[in-house]
Design a protein around this motif. Structure first.
Motif, PDB file in Angstrom:
ATOM      1  N   LEU A  10       0.851  -1.463   0.383  1.00  0.00           N
ATOM      2  CA  LEU A  10      -0.210  -0.076  -0.259  1.00  0.00           C
ATOM      3  C   LEU A  10       0.798   0.930   0.294  1.00  0.00           C
ATOM      4  O   LEU A  10       0.409   1.926  -0.594  1.00  0.00           O
ATOM      5  N   ALA A  11       2.085   1.508   1.277  1.00  0.00           N
ATOM      6  CA  ALA A  11       3.467   2.905   0.425  1.00  0.00           C
ATOM      7  C   ALA A  11       3.291   2.628  -0.126  1.00  0.00           C
ATOM      8  O   ALA A  11       3.695   3.689  -1.093  1.00  0.00           O
ATOM      9  N   VAL A  12       3.969   1.861  -1.377  1.00  0.00           N
ATOM     10  CA  VAL A  12       4.329   1.397  -2.862  1.00  0.00           C
ATOM     11  C   VAL A  12       3.482   2.370  -3.804  1.00  0.00           C
ATOM     12  O   VAL A  12       3.559   3.203  -4.451  1.00  0.00           O
ATOM     13  N   ALA A  13       2.550   1.807  -3.322  1.00  0.00           N
ATOM     14  CA  ALA A  13       0.931   2.203  -4.890  1.00  0.00           C
ATOM     15  C   ALA A  13       0.979   3.629  -4.301  1.00  0.00           C
ATOM     16  O   ALA A  13       0.634   4.802  -4.848  1.00  0.00           O
ATOM     17  N   GLU A  14       1.307   4.131  -2.652  1.00  0.00           N
ATOM     18  CA  GLU A  14       0.556   5.389  -2.808  1.00  0.00           C
ATOM     19  C   GLU A  14       1.596   6.321  -3.314  1.00  0.00           C
ATOM     20  O   GLU A  14       1.989   7.824  -3.260  1.00  0.00           O
ATOM     21  N   ASN A  15       3.334   5.747  -2.949  1.00  0.00           N
ATOM     22  CA  ASN A  15       3.901   6.425  -3.692  1.00  0.00           C
ATOM     23  C   ASN A  15       4.118   6.724  -4.670  1.00  0.00           C
ATOM     24  O   ASN A  15       4.287   7.902  -5.439  1.00  0.00           O
ATOM     25  N   LEU A  16       2.929   5.887  -5.441  1.00  0.00           N
ATOM     26  CA  LEU A  16       3.347   6.405  -6.904  1.00  0.00           C
ATOM     27  C   LEU A  16       2.336   7.551  -7.367  1.00  0.00           C
ATOM     28  O   LEU A  16       2.659   7.838  -8.226  1.00  0.00           O
ATOM     29  N   TRP A  17       1.166   7.256  -6.616  1.00  0.00           N
ATOM     30  CA  TRP A  17      -0.052   8.626  -6.592  1.00  0.00           C
ATOM     31  C   TRP A  17       1.016   9.088  -6.892  1.00  0.00           C
ATOM     32  O   TRP A  17       0.569  10.617  -6.986  1.00  0.00           O
ATOM     33  N   ARG A  18       1.746   9.860  -5.972  1.00  0.00           N
ATOM     34  CA  ARG A  18       1.867  11.080  -5.289  1.00  0.00           C
ATOM     35  C   ARG A  18       3.202  11.532  -6.443  1.00  0.00           C
ATOM     36  O   ARG A  18       2.850  12.002  -7.003  1.00  0.00           O
ATOM     37  N   GLN A  19       3.692  10.036  -6.878  1.00  0.00           N
ATOM     38  CA  GLN A  19       4.846  11.363  -7.527  1.00  0.00           C
ATOM     39  C   GLN A  19       4.080  11.412  -9.472  1.00  0.00           C
ATOM     40  O   GLN A  19       3.717  11.895 -10.252  1.00  0.00           O
ATOM     41  N   ALA A  20       2.794  10.222  -9.383  1.00  0.00           N
ATOM     42  CA  ALA A  20       1.942  10.545 -11.399  1.00  0.00           C
ATOM     43  C   ALA A  20       1.510  12.032 -10.349  1.00  0.00           C
ATOM     44  O   ALA A  20       1.281  12.786 -11.603  1.00  0.00           O
ATOM     45  N   GLU A  21       1.026  12.542  -9.368  1.00  0.00           N
ATOM     46  CA  GLU A  21      -0.037  13.943  -9.025  1.00  0.00           C
ATOM     47  C   GLU A  21       1.662  14.314  -9.427  1.00  0.00           C
ATOM     48  O   GLU A  21       1.175  16.244  -9.381  1.00  0.00           O
ATOM     49  N   ASP A  22       2.476  14.606  -8.414  1.00  0.00           N
ATOM     50  CA  ASP A  22       3.743  15.347  -8.859  1.00  0.00           C
ATOM     51  C   ASP A  22       3.646  15.975 -10.752  1.00  0.00           C
ATOM     52  O   ASP A  22       4.035  16.398 -11.017  1.00  0.00           O
ATOM     53  N   GLY A  23       3.713  14.823 -11.245  1.00  0.00           N
ATOM     54  CA  GLY A  23       4.474  14.611 -12.710  1.00  0.00           C
ATOM     55  C   GLY A  23       3.384  15.429 -12.840  1.00  0.00           C
ATOM     56  O   GLY A  23       3.458  16.512 -14.143  1.00  0.00           O
ATOM     57  N   LEU A  24       2.319  15.714 -12.838  1.00  0.00           N
ATOM     58  CA  LEU A  24       1.452  16.396 -13.840  1.00  0.00           C
ATOM     59  C   LEU A  24       1.274  17.914 -13.337  1.00  0.00           C
ATOM     60  O   LEU A  24       1.174  18.335 -14.649  1.00  0.00           O
ATOM     61  N   THR A  25       1.812  17.961 -12.680  1.00  0.00           N
ATOM     62  CA  THR A  25       1.616  19.268 -11.691  1.00  0.00           C
ATOM     63  C   THR A  25       2.953  20.280 -12.564  1.00  0.00           C
ATOM     64  O   THR A  25       2.287  20.737 -12.914  1.00  0.00           O
ATOM     65  N   ALA A  26       4.464  18.930 -12.572  1.00  0.00           N
ATOM     66  CA  ALA A  26       4.896  19.442 -12.933  1.00  0.00           C
ATOM     67  C   ALA A  26       4.272  20.016 -15.281  1.00  0.00           C
ATOM     68  O   ALA A  26       4.975  20.693 -15.621  1.00  0.00           O
ATOM     69  N   ALA A  27       3.875  19.122 -15.158  1.00  0.00           N
ATOM     70  CA  ALA A  27       3.308  19.278 -16.860  1.00  0.00           C
ATOM     71  C   ALA A  27       2.486  19.751 -16.908  1.00  0.00           C
ATOM     72  O   ALA A  27       2.989  21.117 -18.203  1.00  0.00           O
ATOM     73  N   LYS A  28       1.443  20.964 -15.623  1.00  0.00           N
ATOM     74  CA  LYS A  28       1.006  21.682 -16.155  1.00  0.00           C
ATOM     75  C   LYS A  28       2.051  23.171 -15.820  1.00  0.00           C
ATOM     76  O   LYS A  28       1.463  23.366 -17.254  1.00  0.00           O
ATOM     77  N   HIS A  29       2.643  22.813 -15.285  1.00  0.00           N
ATOM     78  CA  HIS A  29       3.483  24.194 -15.202  1.00  0.00           C
ATOM     79  C   HIS A  29       4.876  24.257 -17.183  1.00  0.00           C
ATOM     80  O   HIS A  29       4.824  25.432 -17.051  1.00  0.00           O
ATOM     81  N   SER A  30       4.855  23.224 -16.771  1.00  0.00           N
ATOM     82  CA  SER A  30       5.299  23.359 -18.271  1.00  0.00           C
ATOM     83  C   SER A  30       4.633  23.521 -19.720  1.00  0.00           C
ATOM     84  O   SER A  30       5.451  24.620 -20.403  1.00  0.00           O
ATOM     85  N   LEU A  31       3.976  23.367 -19.224  1.00  0.00           N
ATOM     86  CA  LEU A  31       2.799  24.073 -20.452  1.00  0.00           C
ATOM     87  C   LEU A  31       2.465  25.744 -20.266  1.00  0.00           C
ATOM     88  O   LEU A  31       2.476  26.279 -21.200  1.00  0.00           O
ATOM     89  N   ASP A  32       2.296  26.063 -19.238  1.00  0.00           N
ATOM     90  CA  ASP A  32       2.193  27.264 -19.182  1.00  0.00           C
ATOM     91  C   ASP A  32       3.350  27.909 -19.171  1.00  0.00           C
ATOM     92  O   ASP A  32       3.227  29.476 -20.049  1.00  0.00           O
ATOM     93  N   ASP A  33       4.398  28.116 -18.999  1.00  0.00           N
ATOM     94  CA  ASP A  33       5.622  28.210 -19.221  1.00  0.00           C
ATOM     95  C   ASP A  33       5.632  27.998 -21.056  1.00  0.00           C
ATOM     96  O   ASP A  33       6.243  29.254 -21.878  1.00  0.00           O
ATOM     97  N   ALA A  34       5.289  27.379 -21.790  1.00  0.00           N
ATOM     98  CA  ALA A  34       5.144  27.258 -23.083  1.00  0.00           C
ATOM     99  C   ALA A  34       4.797  28.472 -23.643  1.00  0.00           C
ATOM    100  O   ALA A  34       4.248  28.926 -24.796  1.00  0.00           O
ATOM    101  N   TYR A  35       3.299  28.312 -23.397  1.00  0.00           N
ATOM    102  CA  TYR A  35       1.973  29.312 -23.464  1.00  0.00           C
ATOM    103  C   TYR A  35       2.653  30.770 -23.701  1.00  0.00           C
ATOM    104  O   TYR A  35       2.502  31.878 -24.246  1.00  0.00           O
ATOM    105  N   ALA A  36       3.572  30.811 -22.300  1.00  0.00           N
ATOM    106  CA  ALA A  36       3.914  32.728 -21.909  1.00  0.00           C
ATOM    107  C   ALA A  36       4.858  32.647 -23.166  1.00  0.00           C
ATOM    108  O   ALA A  36       4.951  33.764 -23.294  1.00  0.00           O
ATOM    109  N   SER A  37       5.764  32.262 -23.484  1.00  0.00           N
ATOM    110  CA  SER A  37       6.276  32.375 -24.618  1.00  0.00           C
ATOM    111  C   SER A  37       5.920  32.295 -25.640  1.00  0.00           C
ATOM    112  O   SER A  37       6.294  33.313 -26.657  1.00  0.00           O
ATOM    113  N   PHE A  38       4.951  31.727 -25.905  1.00  0.00           N
ATOM    114  CA  PHE A  38       4.238  31.642 -27.206  1.00  0.00           C
ATOM    115  C   PHE A  38       3.332  33.000 -27.288  1.00  0.00           C
ATOM    116  O   PHE A  38       3.837  34.075 -28.418  1.00  0.00           O
ATOM    117  N   ASN A  39       2.775  33.580 -26.278  1.00  0.00           N
ATOM    118  CA  ASN A  39       2.437  34.625 -26.090  1.00  0.00           C
ATOM    119  C   ASN A  39       2.788  36.027 -26.143  1.00  0.00           C
ATOM    120  O   ASN A  39       2.575  36.985 -26.714  1.00  0.00           O
TER     121      ASN A  39
END
Length: 375
Positions: A171-200
């Motif tokens: 369960l601890a392993v699964a919870e850790n993978l879940w948190r990593q997935a959440e962090d990965g999504l957050t980082a990807a959204k930040h990268s998208l914001d940065d890409a849009y900022a450069s384009f804009n």
């Protein structure tokens, strides 16, 4: 001035946009009361960037400035020397005025070529920024899929632990993978914001704008019959090579005129300046030839990777079809299907990113100086 800018932009659009891309003539739809998102084609994005770019406006003023200086230098020339001819020393005033006119004329013509090179560079930057947004969007989609997978695995693990069919440590392993997935999504959204900022920033939109950039590049291998021919083509059109070559002509005149600088310059010094100009031309040509060949091999490397990536995508799709068939027959779980879906999403993102990178490198190979002009 607006007519002049449009005239210079036309060959740029033809070379950098229409050669490799199928661009619809759709105009960008503005944000209306209905809340529709702005839709921007690649062609429209380039046009917006041209209108927004302060550097281009400054380059247009540089054309006017150097034109005025050239006209002033022309007025100071009362006698036209003959290159290689012998008429004795023309005199300090005549020689200095003639060399000043040659320099002013070179600066004027170079300012025009610099403006065109800046247009090329801006179009290349817009293409990259446009496609970078698409890449970032796709990575967000992949991370969202991975987050769904992690959540499903976590739910299944919790159920298994409660049923006593799995160790509590899992369960601890699964919870850790879940948190990593959440962090990965957050980082990807930040990268998208940065890409849009450069384009804009390039096209003159507010930083928070989120226009729809839906135009996808198509993939077609680069066709080059003779790489060295392409290198020579680039060297003949590169504005930096052209300027270095023109500078040799001026130094050749200076080498024959002892008063070209306005005061006496020894013969050996004038000859050394001519040699320096010749060496500079060779250095500029070597650097551009190297850059052209490098871009060619980068394009070919992407093409080799593209074939492998497409094969991997087909394998992932086939695996998904198998898992879906198994699920329909009750032979596996939703988690197995979800894992296959994530693999397909990742493989598709890899292929699409290669296509965009390939399109960018092909554009750069057409006019390699655009990369250096773009900063």
């Amino acid at each position: 001035m607006r007519l002049k800018m449009r005239g210079l932009l036309a060959p740029l659009a033809a070379a950098l946009i229409f050669i490799y891309l199928s661009l619809p003539a759709a105009a960008a739809a503005g944000n209306g009361e209905s809340g529709e998102k702005q839709i921007i084609s690649l062609e429209k994005a380039v046009s917006m960037a041209v209108q927004n770019d302060k550097g281009l406006k400054s380059a247009l003023q540089e054309i006017e400035r150097t034109r005025s200086l050239r006209e002033s230098a022309q007025e100071n020339v009362s006698f036209t020397p003959v290159e290689g001819g012998y008429g004795g020393p023309y005199g300090p005033q005549i020689e200095a005025s003639w060399i000043q006119l040659l320099g002013a004329d070179l600066n004027y013509r170079m300012s025009q070529r610099t403006y065109q090179a800046n247009l090329d560079a801006l179009a290349l930057k817009v293409c990259k920024a446009y496609w970078d947004v698409q890449v970032a969007q796709q990575k967000v989609a992949v991370q969202e899929k991975a987050k769904q997978q992690a959540l499903l695995n976590l739910q299944n693990t919790r159920a298994a632990v409660q049923a006593g069919t799995a160790a509590s440590s899992s369960l601890a392993v699964a919870e850790n993978l879940w948190r990593q997935a959440e962090d990965g999504l957050t980082a990807a959204k930040h990268s998208l914001d940065d890409a849009y900022a450069s384009f804009n920033n390039l096209v003159g939109l507010d930083a928070g704008a989120r226009p729809l950039l839906n135009e996808q590049p198509s993939y077609s291998p680069l066709q080059v019959a003779n790489l060295e021919y392409e290198v020579q083509r680039v060297l003949e059109n590169d504005p930096n090579v052209w300027k270095a070559r023109q500078n040799i002509d001026i130094k050749r005149w200076s080498a024959e005129m002892m008063y070209s600088s306005g005061s006496y310059t020894p013969y050996d010094a004038r000859q050394a300046e001519l040699k320096q100009a010749e060496y500079n031309l060779e250095n500029v040509k070597e650097a551009m030839a190297k850059a052209t060949r490098s871009l060619y091999y980068q394009v070919k490397s992407v093409e080799e990777n593209y074939g492998a990536a497409v094969a991997a995508l087909e394998a992932a799709r086939e695996k998904l079809r198998v898992e879906q068939a198994k699920a329909a027959a009750g032979m596996n779980t939703r988690a197995d299907v979800m894992a296959a879906e994530v693999d397909v999403a990742k493989a598709q993102a890899t292929v699409d990113e290669l296509v965009r990178n390939h399109a960018y490198l092909k554009l750069a190979f057409e006019k390699p100086w655009a990369m250096s002009s773009g900063g």
